[in-house]
Design a protein around this motif. Structure first.
Motif, PDB file in Angstrom:
ATOM      1  N   LEU A 245      -8.229   3.683  -4.907  1.00  0.00           N
ATOM      2  CA  LEU A 245      -7.703   4.081  -3.603  1.00  0.00           C
ATOM      3  C   LEU A 245      -6.415   4.873  -3.832  1.00  0.00           C
ATOM      4  O   LEU A 245      -5.331   4.303  -3.993  1.00  0.00           O
ATOM      5  N   ILE A 246      -6.529   6.194  -3.901  1.00  0.00           N
ATOM      6  CA  ILE A 246      -5.369   7.044  -4.156  1.00  0.00           C
ATOM      7  C   ILE A 246      -4.370   6.902  -3.007  1.00  0.00           C
ATOM      8  O   ILE A 246      -4.735   6.946  -1.832  1.00  0.00           O
ATOM      9  N   GLY A 247      -3.086   6.749  -3.345  1.00  0.00           N
ATOM     10  CA  GLY A 247      -2.044   6.629  -2.330  1.00  0.00           C
ATOM     11  C   GLY A 247      -1.953   5.252  -1.712  1.00  0.00           C
ATOM     12  O   GLY A 247      -1.376   5.101  -0.630  1.00  0.00           O
ATOM     13  N   SER A 248      -2.497   4.246  -2.396  1.00  0.00           N
ATOM     14  CA  SER A 248      -2.427   2.859  -1.908  1.00  0.00           C
ATOM     15  C   SER A 248      -1.995   1.958  -3.054  1.00  0.00           C
ATOM     16  O   SER A 248      -2.724   1.055  -3.468  1.00  0.00           O
ATOM     17  N   ALA A 249      -0.806   2.200  -3.585  1.00  0.00           N
ATOM     18  CA  ALA A 249      -0.329   1.464  -4.753  1.00  0.00           C
ATOM     19  C   ALA A 249       0.141   0.068  -4.379  1.00  0.00           C
ATOM     20  O   ALA A 249       0.812  -0.133  -3.364  1.00  0.00           O
ATOM     21  N   THR A 250      -0.217  -0.877  -5.210  1.00  0.00           N
ATOM     22  CA  THR A 250       0.228  -2.258  -5.040  1.00  0.00           C
ATOM     23  C   THR A 250       1.274  -2.660  -6.078  1.00  0.00           C
ATOM     24  O   THR A 250       1.863  -3.730  -5.974  1.00  0.00           O
ATOM     25  N   ARG A 251       1.499  -1.767  -7.055  1.00  0.00           N
ATOM     26  CA  ARG A 251       2.392  -2.116  -8.158  1.00  0.00           C
ATOM     27  C   ARG A 251       3.252  -0.927  -8.530  1.00  0.00           C
ATOM     28  O   ARG A 251       2.784   0.213  -8.543  1.00  0.00           O
ATOM     29  N   ALA A 252       4.533  -1.199  -8.816  1.00  0.00           N
ATOM     30  CA  ALA A 252       5.452  -0.182  -9.331  1.00  0.00           C
ATOM     31  C   ALA A 252       6.082  -0.736 -10.605  1.00  0.00           C
ATOM     32  O   ALA A 252       6.523  -1.892 -10.638  1.00  0.00           O
TER      33      ALA A 252
ATOM     34  N   SER B 114       0.875  -1.181   0.000  1.00  0.00           N
ATOM     35  CA  SER B 114       0.000   0.000   0.000  1.00  0.00           C
ATOM     36  C   SER B 114       0.905   1.221   0.000  1.00  0.00           C
ATOM     37  O   SER B 114       1.042   1.916   1.003  1.00  0.00           O
ATOM     38  N   MET B 115       1.524   1.488  -1.155  1.00  0.00           N
ATOM     39  CA  MET B 115       2.567   2.501  -1.274  1.00  0.00           C
ATOM     40  C   MET B 115       1.969   3.853  -1.642  1.00  0.00           C
ATOM     41  O   MET B 115       1.011   3.943  -2.403  1.00  0.00           O
ATOM     42  N   SER B 116       2.574   4.911  -1.091  1.00  0.00           N
ATOM     43  CA  SER B 116       2.164   6.270  -1.444  1.00  0.00           C
ATOM     44  C   SER B 116       3.351   7.010  -2.041  1.00  0.00           C
ATOM     45  O   SER B 116       3.617   6.905  -3.228  1.00  0.00           O
ATOM     46  N   SER B 117       4.097   7.761  -1.256  1.00  0.00           N
ATOM     47  CA  SER B 117       5.224   8.538  -1.785  1.00  0.00           C
ATOM     48  C   SER B 117       6.464   7.668  -1.937  1.00  0.00           C
ATOM     49  O   SER B 117       6.599   6.613  -1.304  1.00  0.00           O
ATOM     50  N   SER B 118       7.402   8.142  -2.768  1.00  0.00           N
ATOM     51  CA  SER B 118       8.609   7.359  -3.049  1.00  0.00           C
ATOM     52  C   SER B 118       9.757   8.266  -3.467  1.00  0.00           C
ATOM     53  O   SER B 118       9.551   9.396  -3.904  1.00  0.00           O
ATOM     54  N   VAL B 119      10.967   7.748  -3.331  1.00  0.00           N
ATOM     55  CA  VAL B 119      12.184   8.382  -3.840  1.00  0.00           C
ATOM     56  C   VAL B 119      13.042   7.270  -4.422  1.00  0.00           C
ATOM     57  O   VAL B 119      13.237   6.225  -3.782  1.00  0.00           O
ATOM     58  N   ALA B 120      13.569   7.469  -5.634  1.00  0.00           N
ATOM     59  CA  ALA B 120      14.395   6.458  -6.287  1.00  0.00           C
ATOM     60  C   ALA B 120      15.857   6.879  -6.275  1.00  0.00           C
ATOM     61  O   ALA B 120      16.185   8.007  -6.639  1.00  0.00           O
ATOM     62  N   ASP B 121      16.734   5.968  -5.829  1.00  0.00           N
ATOM     63  CA  ASP B 121      18.185   6.145  -5.935  1.00  0.00           C
ATOM     64  C   ASP B 121      18.633   5.321  -7.135  1.00  0.00           C
ATOM     65  O   ASP B 121      18.936   4.136  -7.018  1.00  0.00           O
ATOM     66  N   TRP B 122      18.644   5.948  -8.298  1.00  0.00           N
ATOM     67  CA  TRP B 122      18.936   5.228  -9.534  1.00  0.00           C
ATOM     68  C   TRP B 122      20.391   4.790  -9.601  1.00  0.00           C
ATOM     69  O   TRP B 122      20.704   3.788 -10.260  1.00  0.00           O
ATOM     70  N   ASP B 123      21.281   5.493  -8.937  1.00  0.00           N
ATOM     71  CA  ASP B 123      22.697   5.112  -8.955  1.00  0.00           C
ATOM     72  C   ASP B 123      22.918   3.769  -8.269  1.00  0.00           C
ATOM     73  O   ASP B 123      23.826   3.019  -8.630  1.00  0.00           O
ATOM     74  N   ARG B 124      22.083   3.475  -7.264  1.00  0.00           N
ATOM     75  CA  ARG B 124      22.248   2.229  -6.491  1.00  0.00           C
ATOM     76  C   ARG B 124      21.070   1.294  -6.674  1.00  0.00           C
ATOM     77  O   ARG B 124      20.984   0.269  -6.003  1.00  0.00           O
ATOM     78  N   ASN B 125      20.148   1.662  -7.566  1.00  0.00           N
ATOM     79  CA  ASN B 125      18.988   0.835  -7.893  1.00  0.00           C
ATOM     80  C   ASN B 125      18.163   0.484  -6.660  1.00  0.00           C
ATOM     81  O   ASN B 125      17.820  -0.683  -6.425  1.00  0.00           O
TER      82      ASN B 125
ATOM     83  N   SER C 136      -6.407   5.809 -18.441  1.00  0.00           N
ATOM     84  CA  SER C 136      -5.310   5.172 -17.712  1.00  0.00           C
ATOM     85  C   SER C 136      -5.151   5.730 -16.308  1.00  0.00           C
ATOM     86  O   SER C 136      -4.519   5.132 -15.459  1.00  0.00           O
ATOM     87  N   ALA C 137      -5.688   6.924 -16.045  1.00  0.00           N
ATOM     88  CA  ALA C 137      -5.602   7.543 -14.727  1.00  0.00           C
ATOM     89  C   ALA C 137      -7.035   7.677 -14.197  1.00  0.00           C
ATOM     90  O   ALA C 137      -7.989   7.723 -14.969  1.00  0.00           O
ATOM     91  N   PRO C 138      -7.241   7.729 -12.874  1.00  0.00           N
ATOM     92  CA  PRO C 138      -6.235   7.964 -11.844  1.00  0.00           C
ATOM     93  C   PRO C 138      -5.588   6.710 -11.263  1.00  0.00           C
ATOM     94  O   PRO C 138      -4.830   6.807 -10.307  1.00  0.00           O
ATOM     95  N   ARG C 139      -5.916   5.523 -11.812  1.00  0.00           N
ATOM     96  CA  ARG C 139      -5.308   4.331 -11.218  1.00  0.00           C
ATOM     97  C   ARG C 139      -3.797   4.335 -11.407  1.00  0.00           C
ATOM     98  O   ARG C 139      -3.057   3.920 -10.531  1.00  0.00           O
ATOM     99  N   ASN C 140      -3.320   4.760 -12.560  1.00  0.00           N
ATOM    100  CA  ASN C 140      -1.891   4.825 -12.817  1.00  0.00           C
ATOM    101  C   ASN C 140      -1.357   6.202 -12.446  1.00  0.00           C
ATOM    102  O   ASN C 140      -1.813   7.205 -12.980  1.00  0.00           O
TER     103      ASN C 140
ATOM    104  N   VAL D 126       5.944   4.378 -12.543  1.00  0.00           N
ATOM    105  CA  VAL D 126       4.510   4.497 -12.346  1.00  0.00           C
ATOM    106  C   VAL D 126       4.059   3.625 -11.179  1.00  0.00           C
ATOM    107  O   VAL D 126       4.442   2.453 -11.089  1.00  0.00           O
ATOM    108  N   PHE D 127       3.271   4.199 -10.284  1.00  0.00           N
ATOM    109  CA  PHE D 127       2.586   3.445  -9.245  1.00  0.00           C
ATOM    110  C   PHE D 127       1.168   3.129  -9.739  1.00  0.00           C
ATOM    111  O   PHE D 127       0.512   3.988 -10.321  1.00  0.00           O
ATOM    112  N   ARG D 128       0.734   1.905  -9.478  1.00  0.00           N
ATOM    113  CA  ARG D 128      -0.632   1.513  -9.837  1.00  0.00           C
ATOM    114  C   ARG D 128      -1.449   1.392  -8.557  1.00  0.00           C
ATOM    115  O   ARG D 128      -1.196   0.515  -7.719  1.00  0.00           O
ATOM    116  N   ASN D 129      -2.422   2.272  -8.391  1.00  0.00           N
ATOM    117  CA  ASN D 129      -3.234   2.288  -7.183  1.00  0.00           C
ATOM    118  C   ASN D 129      -4.198   1.115  -7.129  1.00  0.00           C
ATOM    119  O   ASN D 129      -4.683   0.641  -8.160  1.00  0.00           O
ATOM    120  N   ALA D 130      -4.468   0.682  -5.916  1.00  0.00           N
ATOM    121  CA  ALA D 130      -5.427  -0.398  -5.710  1.00  0.00           C
ATOM    122  C   ALA D 130      -6.846   0.121  -5.918  1.00  0.00           C
ATOM    123  O   ALA D 130      -7.095   1.332  -5.919  1.00  0.00           O
TER     124      ALA D 130
END
Length: 386
Positions: free
Chosen positions: A356-363, A50-61, A320-324, A336-340
């Motif tokens: 369910l905005i802010g409740s992603a099950t897929r990235a 149930s993911m909401s916000s995120s930060v990606a460190d692409w240098d370290r994957n 395609s939105a708002p689920r994606n 892309v986060f895919r909301n439940a």
């Protein structure tokens, strides 16, 4: 303070100093990109997430996410395999490594660690998720934090403040909202319009600039009865200059003539659908371009070159939105986060799926395709037209 900026319409552009003539004018050729959801790579696909916000460190994957599984922690997953790596503890409390008003924001720190902010302090964590340093800005923070040239920076009532080499505050600029100055003397009970704008502000930093987006937000747009977008991003440079970067005005929410019915002060009213910039989050891509992304039925946001003003609009196929929910741009792809969804009963008694905005099950990662226009120089060089 010296000012510089990008030519843009309207009276909001500050006076531009002589240095501005050295900058290239906003390019005439813009491009429209579309997220290709028919292909891509799945990173996480877990119905229990149930993911909401995120930060990606692409240098370290590594993908850092806020997930309801760990309400007082930040979970780290592999961007290659989706496997859980570790959880960084960010508890609420009054201890030395706790947040008295809760955790607000986080950003990748130099060397692979994290900066995590609350309203009163910023904690630095090493790559293993252990707290190693603490910084308390002199002015209360809005909760936004970024990595500004190798040190944490926060958005406060005194502007953008960076932790200096000796631990003292280094003030970068005075944040302005609708020409209302916010400085160290701004009282906590300042006017609601100013404070609402400040609370909705977004912060992103490069090596030499801090960018501030004063988004009006959906609620404020509804109360004002306007769906107009945000016209510009404030830019504060370490060398003392300041300026603005124009936000594209194209593509209102949905199709032309879109309206929404909302309840305001107990009465149902009609308002224009807000421009996509109203809900946009801000980040930078790997080339230093500003990325604005939000939820919208058609246009998700834009990629903007802060030096030239040249931009690319990011769209997706209708429906395609708002689920994606696009949350970041890397190279030629969008994260892309895919909301439940959940089944609910509508007013007519029908069973319908509600997102369910802010409740992603897929990235997942999906490529960008150029639909029209000419590319901005140096932006997304590998993106080709269909």
């Amino acid at each position: 303070m010296t000012k510089r900026g990008i030519p843009m319409p309207g009276p909001t552009l500050p006076a531009v100093a002589a240095l501005a003539i050295l900058l290239a004018p906003a390019a005439d050729a813009q491009q429209v990109l579309e997220i290709d959801f028919t292909t891509g790579r799945t990173i996480i696909d877990d119905e229990w997430r149930s993911m909401s916000s995120s930060v990606a460190d692409w240098d370290r994957n590594i993908l850092y996410v806020i997930d309801r599984e760990e309400p007082e922690g930040i979970m780290a997953f592999s961007l290659e395999t989706g496997e859980w790596i570790r959880t960084i503890s960010t508890p609420r409390g009054d201890g030395p490594h706790e947040f008295s008003q809760g955790r607000d924001d986080f950003a990748v720190a130099p060397g692979g660690g994290l900066y995590v902010s609350g309203r009163l302090r910023v904690l630095e964590y090493d790559p293993q998720g252990q707290p190693i340093d603490s910084w308390r800005p002199a002015a209360s923070s809005t909760g936004e934090v970024c990595n500004f040239a190798g040190a944490p920076a926060a958005l406060t009532h005194s502007g953008v403040v960076r932790r200096g080499p000796d631990g003292s505050d280094e003030t970068i600029g005075t944040v302005r909202a609708r020409d209302l100055g916010l400085d160290a003397q701004t009282p906590p009970d300042a006017g609601p319009t100013v404070l609402s704008l400040l609370r909705n502000a977004k912060l992103a930093c490069s090596e030499d600039a801090a960018y501030v987006l004063m988004s009006k937000g959906y609620l404020m747009a509804g109360r004002e009865g306007s769906g107009a977008g945000v016209d510009s991003i404030l830019a504060y440079y370490r060398n003392g200059e300041e300026g603005r970067v124009a936000v594209p005005a194209e593509d209102a929410y949905g199709e032309g003539g879109c309206e929404q019915k909302v309840m305001i002060d107990g009465r149902e009213r009609t308002r224009p659908c807000p421009h996509w910039s109203q809900s946009a989050a801000m980040s930078l891509d790997d080339l230093g371009n500003i990325v604005l992304l939000g939820l919208d039925s058609r246009t998700h946001g834009a990629i903007i070159n802060p030096e030239t003003g040249c931009y690319a609009l990011i769209r997706s196929a209708m429906g395609s939105a708002p689920r994606n929910m696009p949350v970041g741009v890397h190279a030629d792809s969008v994260l892309v986060f895919r909301n439940a969804t959940t089944e609910v009963t509508d007013q007519q008694g029908r069973k319908v799926n509600s997102v369910l905005i802010g409740s992603a099950t897929r990235a997942s990662l999906h490529p960008l395709r150029r639909v029209s226009g000419e590319p901005c120089s140096g932006m997304l060089p590998s993106v080709l037209p269909d």
